[in-house]
Design a protein around this motif. Structure first.
Motif, mmCIF file in Angstrom:
data_model
loop_
_atom_site.group_PDB
_atom_site.id
_atom_site.type_symbol
_atom_site.label_atom_id
_atom_site.label_comp_id
_atom_site.label_asym_id
_atom_site.label_seq_id
_atom_site.Cartn_x
_atom_site.Cartn_y
_atom_site.Cartn_z
ATOM 1 N N ASP A 119 40.678 10.025 82.275
ATOM 2 C CA ASP A 119 39.283 10.085 82.729
ATOM 3 C C ASP A 119 38.933 11.560 82.950
ATOM 4 N N PRO A 120 38.061 12.115 82.101
ATOM 5 C CA PRO A 120 37.801 13.559 82.167
ATOM 6 C C PRO A 120 36.819 13.974 83.263
ATOM 7 N N HIS A 121 36.367 13.008 84.082
ATOM 8 C CA HIS A 121 35.403 13.354 85.137
ATOM 9 C C HIS A 121 35.351 12.209 86.148
ATOM 10 N N ILE A 122 36.015 12.409 87.284
ATOM 11 C CA ILE A 122 35.978 11.386 88.340
ATOM 12 C C ILE A 122 36.279 12.053 89.678
ATOM 13 N N HIS A 123 35.536 11.664 90.740
ATOM 14 C CA HIS A 123 35.654 12.319 92.048
ATOM 15 C C HIS A 123 36.539 11.486 92.968
ATOM 16 N N MET A 124 37.862 11.645 92.805
ATOM 17 C CA MET A 124 38.808 10.781 93.509
ATOM 18 C C MET A 124 38.794 10.971 95.019
ATOM 19 N N THR A 125 38.384 12.172 95.479
ATOM 20 C CA THR A 125 38.293 12.420 96.916
ATOM 21 C C THR A 125 37.506 11.316 97.617
ATOM 22 N N SER A 126 36.524 10.733 96.895
ATOM 23 C CA SER A 126 35.674 9.701 97.487
ATOM 24 C C SER A 126 36.199 8.291 97.251
ATOM 25 N N ARG A 127 37.343 8.146 96.605
ATOM 26 C CA ARG A 127 37.811 6.811 96.219
ATOM 27 C C ARG A 127 39.022 6.391 97.061
ATOM 28 N N THR A 128 39.333 5.111 97.005
ATOM 29 C CA THR A 128 40.415 4.558 97.819
ATOM 30 C C THR A 128 41.715 4.452 97.014
ATOM 31 N N THR A 129 42.785 4.139 97.723
ATOM 32 C CA THR A 129 44.067 3.918 97.044
ATOM 33 C C THR A 129 44.010 2.654 96.178
ATOM 34 N N ASP A 130 43.197 1.666 96.563
ATOM 35 C CA ASP A 130 43.014 0.483 95.704
ATOM 36 C C ASP A 130 42.482 0.895 94.334
ATOM 37 N N THR A 184 33.465 10.143 66.753
ATOM 38 C CA THR A 184 34.293 10.322 67.954
ATOM 39 C C THR A 184 34.669 11.788 68.189
ATOM 40 N N ASP A 185 34.245 12.667 67.265
ATOM 41 C CA ASP A 185 34.563 14.078 67.392
ATOM 42 C C ASP A 185 33.849 14.710 68.572
ATOM 43 N N ARG A 186 34.561 15.523 69.394
ATOM 44 C CA ARG A 186 33.969 16.263 70.531
ATOM 45 C C ARG A 186 33.339 15.331 71.577
ATOM 46 N N MET A 187 33.760 14.049 71.587
ATOM 47 C CA MET A 187 33.185 13.089 72.533
ATOM 48 C C MET A 187 34.116 12.889 73.734
ATOM 49 N N LEU A 188 33.569 12.990 74.949
ATOM 50 C CA LEU A 188 34.314 12.719 76.173
ATOM 51 C C LEU A 188 33.566 11.648 76.957
ATOM 52 N N VAL A 189 34.280 10.580 77.324
ATOM 53 C CA VAL A 189 33.649 9.482 78.057
ATOM 54 C C VAL A 189 34.324 9.355 79.413
ATOM 55 N N ASN A 190 33.512 9.348 80.479
ATOM 56 C CA ASN A 190 34.071 9.334 81.837
ATOM 57 C C ASN A 190 33.377 8.305 82.712
ATOM 58 N N SER A 191 34.003 8.033 83.865
ATOM 59 C CA SER A 191 33.386 7.096 84.819
ATOM 60 C C SER A 191 32.510 7.850 85.822
ATOM 61 N N ALA A 192 32.786 9.152 85.992
ATOM 62 C CA ALA A 192 32.088 9.957 87.013
ATOM 63 C C ALA A 192 32.017 9.232 88.354
ATOM 64 N N ALA A 193 32.979 8.353 88.618
ATOM 65 C CA ALA A 193 32.934 7.592 89.872
ATOM 66 C C ALA A 193 33.016 8.552 91.060
ATOM 67 N N ASP A 194 32.229 8.280 92.075
ATOM 68 C CA ASP A 194 32.170 9.158 93.247
ATOM 69 C C ASP A 194 31.899 8.319 94.486
ATOM 70 N N TRP A 195 31.088 8.848 95.416
ATOM 71 C CA TRP A 195 30.801 8.151 96.664
ATOM 72 C C TRP A 195 29.584 7.245 96.531
ATOM 73 N N GLY A 196 28.937 7.253 95.375
ATOM 74 C CA GLY A 196 27.785 6.383 95.157
ATOM 75 C C GLY A 196 28.207 5.127 94.432
ATOM 76 N N LYS A 197 27.248 4.310 94.065
ATOM 77 C CA LYS A 197 27.563 3.071 93.355
ATOM 78 C C LYS A 197 28.092 3.436 91.963
ATOM 79 N N SER A 198 29.332 3.203 91.748
ATOM 80 C CA SER A 198 29.986 3.637 90.508
ATOM 81 C C SER A 198 31.290 2.852 90.383
ATOM 82 N N ASP A 199 31.944 2.972 89.231
ATOM 83 C CA ASP A 199 33.095 2.101 88.973
ATOM 84 C C ASP A 199 34.161 2.875 88.185
ATOM 85 N N PRO A 200 35.333 3.106 88.787
ATOM 86 C CA PRO A 200 36.363 3.902 88.117
ATOM 87 C C PRO A 200 36.964 3.214 86.891
#
Lengths: 285, 204
Positions: free
Chosen positions: A5-16, A207-223
């Motif tokens: 995942d090339p972009h995700i804010h784990m500081t805001s996420r749980t161990t689950d 698919t060249d130069r393509m990066l897909v991420n969850s960007a999950a953070d402290w808002g409504k989002s899904d890792p």
């Protein structure tokens, strides 16, 4: 399936979340420095946050078999607060650290003169520290913001292969495809992109130069949006190799430009190939 | 093994070239250490050789007096765990007098065993007052840092430290838990402090 995942804010996420991500195939991630919802009012709180990004959070990720890297920057939103400007003075120390694989998130929020200055200053830091750049595009006035972002990048002297422009959609992807920069997409439950729209973009642009991420953070989002999008690619007829390219090889190639990506010891995936050879020798599921 | 021996035996050719260039840069521009210090591990390797290379970089800083103290304090403040350990290992070789004490005290407040052990190196053993040194030793026993890894025990162990370790061991026994064997390194030298503990151990 192995996922980076090339972009995700784990500081805001749980161990689950870490456990669910591991179970879904996530073995590596990049956590960009961004804002925390609650604005910060001093340089010191940034420093504590940066320390967490190279200290506690990688340790937490490692407990779940996931390799954690990060990007460092003064984000565009907080660039507008003069109390936070001193972050630029401590940034060089952090850009030198092992787990830091890019400068970011840079870019625009409200496109103010302060954001211009801070963006340009940090592009210079990226050149000095020989690091790739992660650029966020604004939530509002996105198309104009993306065009201005690409102009600033072009003038900075950073080569487009070392820049990813993130949070793109159907309207902005073409601009970035033409620029030579990498294209980033954040797949969200309601906004930004969803898995099916993402698949449609991959069909059109490849698919060249393509990066897909969850960007999950402290808002409504899904890792797990990365995995859901990978499954949607397979359902739409993409091959395993296409999925592996988008969700593993591409992020490795982009952030690998830092020379600091450390994936040694990431568990071998059954579908993993080494120099084109699968360890399964044709017995591939 | 001395730091020079570690560098002589463990540094690769590439690592040596990087370290030579880095120390040259720091000699001519002290501020260069701010971005070189974090980069040591990925350029020379991890572990003892990394610590030794960081010590070499710190010794090359040309600043003196308060400027040197400030530079070292900031490297510790902004450092990750490996960088902090590098600073702790170098303190006794730098001309900072007792101005490095806040760094040692900070490391002793952490629960990171690598930092706690490094805090009780030659500098901590020489500079900490008696109360802080005793608390440091007790913390080592508590978090599992072997007392063989720390400095000054021969010289600085006293009856009060022995009492503290005996009380700690008694509490462990009362809870039905094991007592780290290291407590006897001190208690054997102050047998009076261990009288009560021996009695408890015999009854248990």
């Amino acid at each position: 399936m192995r996922i980076f995942d090339p972009h995700i804010h784990m500081t805001s996420r749980t161990t689950d979340d870490y456990q669910a991500m591991y179970d879904a195939g996530v073995r590596a991630l990049v956590e960009p420095a961004f804002w925390l919802g609650q604005p910060r009012t001093s340089v010191d709180t940034f420093v504590d946050y940066f320390d967490g990004l190279v200290g506690w959070e990688p340790f937490r990720a490692s407990q779940f078999g996931i390799r954690h890297h990060c990007t460092m920057a003064l984000n565009p939103k907080e660039a507008n607060d003069p109390r936070c400007r001193g972050v630029l003075d401590v940034l060089p120390r952090y850009l030198a650290k092992d787990g830091v694989v890019a400068v970011g998130e840079l870019g625009y929020d409200s496109m103010t003169p302060e954001e211009d200055e801070v963006f340009a200053a940090q592009l210079r830091l990226a050149i000095e520290h020989d690091l790739p750049v992660l650029v966020h595009t604004p939530h509002r006035d996105k198309a104009a913001g993306t065009r201005r972002t690409l102009d600033v990048v072009r003038e900075s002297g950073v080569t487009p292969e070392r820049v990813v422009v993130d949070h793109l959609n159907e309207v902005t992807v073409g601009l970035v495809a033409d620029s030579g920069c990498w294209m980033g997409f954040s797949i969200y439950p309601d906004t930004k992109m969803d898995p099916d729209r993402m698949v449609a973009i991959l069909k059109e642009y490849g698919t060249d130069r393509m990066l897909v991420n969850s960007a999950a953070d402290w808002g409504k989002s899904d890792p797990l949006r990365t995995r859901q999008t990978a499954d949607a690619m397979l359902a739409a007829g993409f091959a395993d190799d296409d999925v592996d390219r988008v969700f593993w090889q591409n992020p490795v190639a982009f952030y690998g430009q830092s020379g600091r990506l450390d994936l040694e010891g990431t568990p071998a995936d059954p579908a993993a190939t080494f120099e084109g050879n699968s360890v399964l020798r044709g017995a591939r599921p | 093994m001395s730091l020079d021996t570690v560098l002589a035996e463990r540094l690769s050719d590439d690592g040596r070239r990087w370290l030579d260039a880095a120390t040259d840069r720091v000699r001519s521009d002290a501020a260069a250490i701010r971005v070189l210090f974090p980069a040591v591990g990925r350029n020379v390797g991890r572990g003892a050789v990394e610590d030794a290379a960081r010590v070499a970089l710190l010794k090359a800083v040309p600043s003196r007096g308060p400027a040197l103290v400030d530079e070292v304090a900031a490297l510790y403040r902004f450092g990750d765990a490996a960088e902090k350990r590098g600073v702790l290992r170098a303190l006794h070789l730098l001309d900072v007098g007792d101005r490095g004490l806040p760094i040692v005290q900070d490391a002793l407040r952490t629960n990171d065993t690598r930092l706690v052990a490094a805090a009780l190196g030659p500098y901590g053993a020489a500079q900490l007052d008696a109360a802080a040194y005793r608390q440091g030793v007790l913390k080592c026993v508590f978090v599992g840092v072997p007392l063989a890894d720390i400095e000054g025990l021969e010289r600085r162990a006293d009856a009060e430290l022995a009492r503290m370790l005996a009380d700690f061991a008694t509490e462990r026994l009362a809870a039905g838990r094991d007592v780290p064997g290291d407590v006897w390194l001190v208690l054997d030298r102050f047998p009076d402090a261990a009288t009560g503990l021996r009695k408890t151990a015999e009854e248990a």
